[in-house]
Design an enzyme around this catalytic site. Structure first.
Site, short mmCIF file in Angstrom:
data_model
loop_
_atom_site.label_atom_id
_atom_site.label_comp_id
_atom_site.label_asym_id
_atom_site.label_seq_id
_atom_site.Cartn_x
_atom_site.Cartn_y
_atom_site.Cartn_z
N SER A 18 0.81 -1.22 0.00
CA SER A 18 0.00 0.00 0.00
C SER A 18 0.85 1.27 0.00
O SER A 18 1.89 1.35 0.65
CB SER A 18 -0.89 -0.01 1.24
OG SER A 18 -1.46 1.26 1.42
N LEU A 19 0.36 2.28 -0.73
CA LEU A 19 1.03 3.58 -0.76
C LEU A 19 0.44 4.53 0.29
O LEU A 19 0.90 5.65 0.44
CB LEU A 19 0.87 4.23 -2.14
CG LEU A 19 1.31 3.42 -3.36
CD1 LEU A 19 1.13 4.24 -4.63
CD2 LEU A 19 2.76 2.98 -3.22
N LYS A 75 -13.99 -5.20 3.65
CA LYS A 75 -14.87 -4.04 3.47
C LYS A 75 -16.32 -4.33 3.85
O LYS A 75 -17.03 -3.46 4.33
CB LYS A 75 -14.81 -3.55 2.03
CG LYS A 75 -13.57 -2.73 1.74
CD LYS A 75 -13.61 -2.12 0.36
CE LYS A 75 -12.36 -1.27 0.17
NZ LYS A 75 -12.33 -0.58 -1.10
N ASN A 98 -14.87 1.82 3.79
CA ASN A 98 -13.40 1.80 3.71
C ASN A 98 -12.75 2.69 4.76
O ASN A 98 -11.54 2.81 4.81
CB ASN A 98 -12.92 2.20 2.31
CG ASN A 98 -13.06 3.70 2.08
OD1 ASN A 98 -13.94 4.34 2.65
ND2 ASN A 98 -12.19 4.26 1.27
N TYR A 231 -3.09 2.20 -10.42
CA TYR A 231 -2.18 3.36 -10.45
C TYR A 231 -0.72 2.94 -10.43
O TYR A 231 0.17 3.77 -10.57
CB TYR A 231 -2.48 4.30 -9.26
CG TYR A 231 -2.67 3.57 -7.95
CD1 TYR A 231 -1.59 3.11 -7.23
CD2 TYR A 231 -3.95 3.31 -7.47
CE1 TYR A 231 -1.77 2.42 -6.04
CE2 TYR A 231 -4.14 2.63 -6.28
CZ TYR A 231 -3.04 2.20 -5.57
OH TYR A 231 -3.22 1.51 -4.40
#
Ligand code: NAP
Length: 288
Positions: A18-19, A75, A98, A231
């Site tokens: 994860s970013l 989720k 989320n 992305y």
């Protein structure tokens, strides 16, 4: 309160790529330096297996956790742990949150993917009266379908290898937006992309170098807007092909930013520093 360290983070399985930590920690540093918050804050990754979710959620106070993002596969299940936040009337039907935060002593859930996606899409194209094809009916496909129907697009055609997920989304959209034109495609060809204004990839296909492109060049046209939620890489094979035919394109990095900014604002009650969070995010992405 002064000197206290508040923990925020992402729970999912897996989450290690994860970013989000870079983006949120840049935001926290910015607010702290300007004394907009009087506490230290850190955003961490929590890899939580489905069988450990209940235990994890029941020990948030012990861990000094003030807010979380929730991702695959939690989720839906996380819904049972929270009350739904205001402006979240759709969440009961969408069944996906989320973002969670403790509000008036109650853990409260939100979905920031939907407004995050909508904001970025509308910066590129107004979906009003547009014909939209969506690839992928997982969590992201569900959020995207809701956002598109809510923006009063003309129609949605949606395809996924898992027909049940498509069926569930169609049922959800029909329930929320009575009379909205949404149909299932049995194949990518049936999406009839040449007739569409917008094509959205909400599958993970394109993340890996070895992934094939699901769409062939002859389906694309220069008046199409092609949005890939992926992305990393910043330009998938799909986006490269779309650019080749002269179509306008966007990847999902701004969606990640906008959903992150909304979560950040829910947790801190402060305006998210867009530029600092964007710099932190985009500096981690390379063009393959
Ligand atoms: P997900 O819940 O796993 O859903 C992906 C769906 O795509 C699944 O139903 C999957 O089916 C289907 N699929 C896989 N390969 C396919 C193919 N060849 N043809 C048609 N359908 C196929 O994942 P998600 O959470 O929705 O995420 C999807 C993508 O969006 C990921 O790349 C994720 O990183 C990206 N995303 C980006 C943002 C952002 O902020 N930019 C936010 C959320 C998600 P199976 O389960 O049967 O494989």
């Amino acid at each position: 309160m002064n000197g206290e360290k508040r923990i925020f983070g992402l729970i999912g399985y897996p989450v290690k790529h994860s970013l989000s930590p870079a983006m949120h920690n840049a935001g926290f540093r910015y607010l702290k330096a300007r004394k907009e918050i009087n506490y230290d804050a850190e955003y961490k990754l929590f890899e939580v297996k489905p069988e450990d979710l209940d235990n994890f959620l029941n020990s948030l106070e012990e861990k000094n956790i003030y807010g979380l993002n929730v991702t695959i596969p939690h989720k839906e299940k996380a819904l049972s742990f929270v009350e739904l936040g205001e402006d979240s009337s759709c969440l009961e039907q969408i069944k996906a949150i989320n973002t969670i935060v403790k509000k008036d002593n109650v853990w409260t859930g939100y979905n920031t993917d939907i407004p995050g996606f909508s904001r970025h899409l509308k910066e590129n194209i107004d979906p009003l009266n547009k014909k939209v094809a969506i690839l992928g009916a997982g969590g992201a496909g569900k959020a995207v379908s809701y956002a598109i129907a809510n923006s009063k697009a003309k129609e949605i055609s949606i395809y996924d290898i898992d027909k049940n997920k498509v069926k569930n989304i169609i049922e959800m959209i029909n329930k929320i937006f009575e009379g909205f034109d949404i149909k299932s495609a049995d194949s990518i060809e049936q999406l009839n992309i040449p007739d569409k204004d917008i094509l959205i990839n909400a599958t993970p296909v394109g993340m890996e170098d070895a992934d094939v492109c699901l769409i062939s060049e002859k389906m694309l046209h220069k008046n199409l807007f092609v949005y890939d939620l992926i992305y990393n890489p910043s330009e998938t094979k799909l986006l490269k092909l779309a650019k080749k035919v002269g179509a306008k394109t966007a990847n999902g990095l701004k969606m990640l930013l906008y959903q992150g900014m909304l979560s950040f604002e829910i947790w801190t009650g402060k305006k998210a520093p867009k530029e600092e969070m964007w710099q932190a995010l985009s500096s981690q992405i390379s063009i393959k």
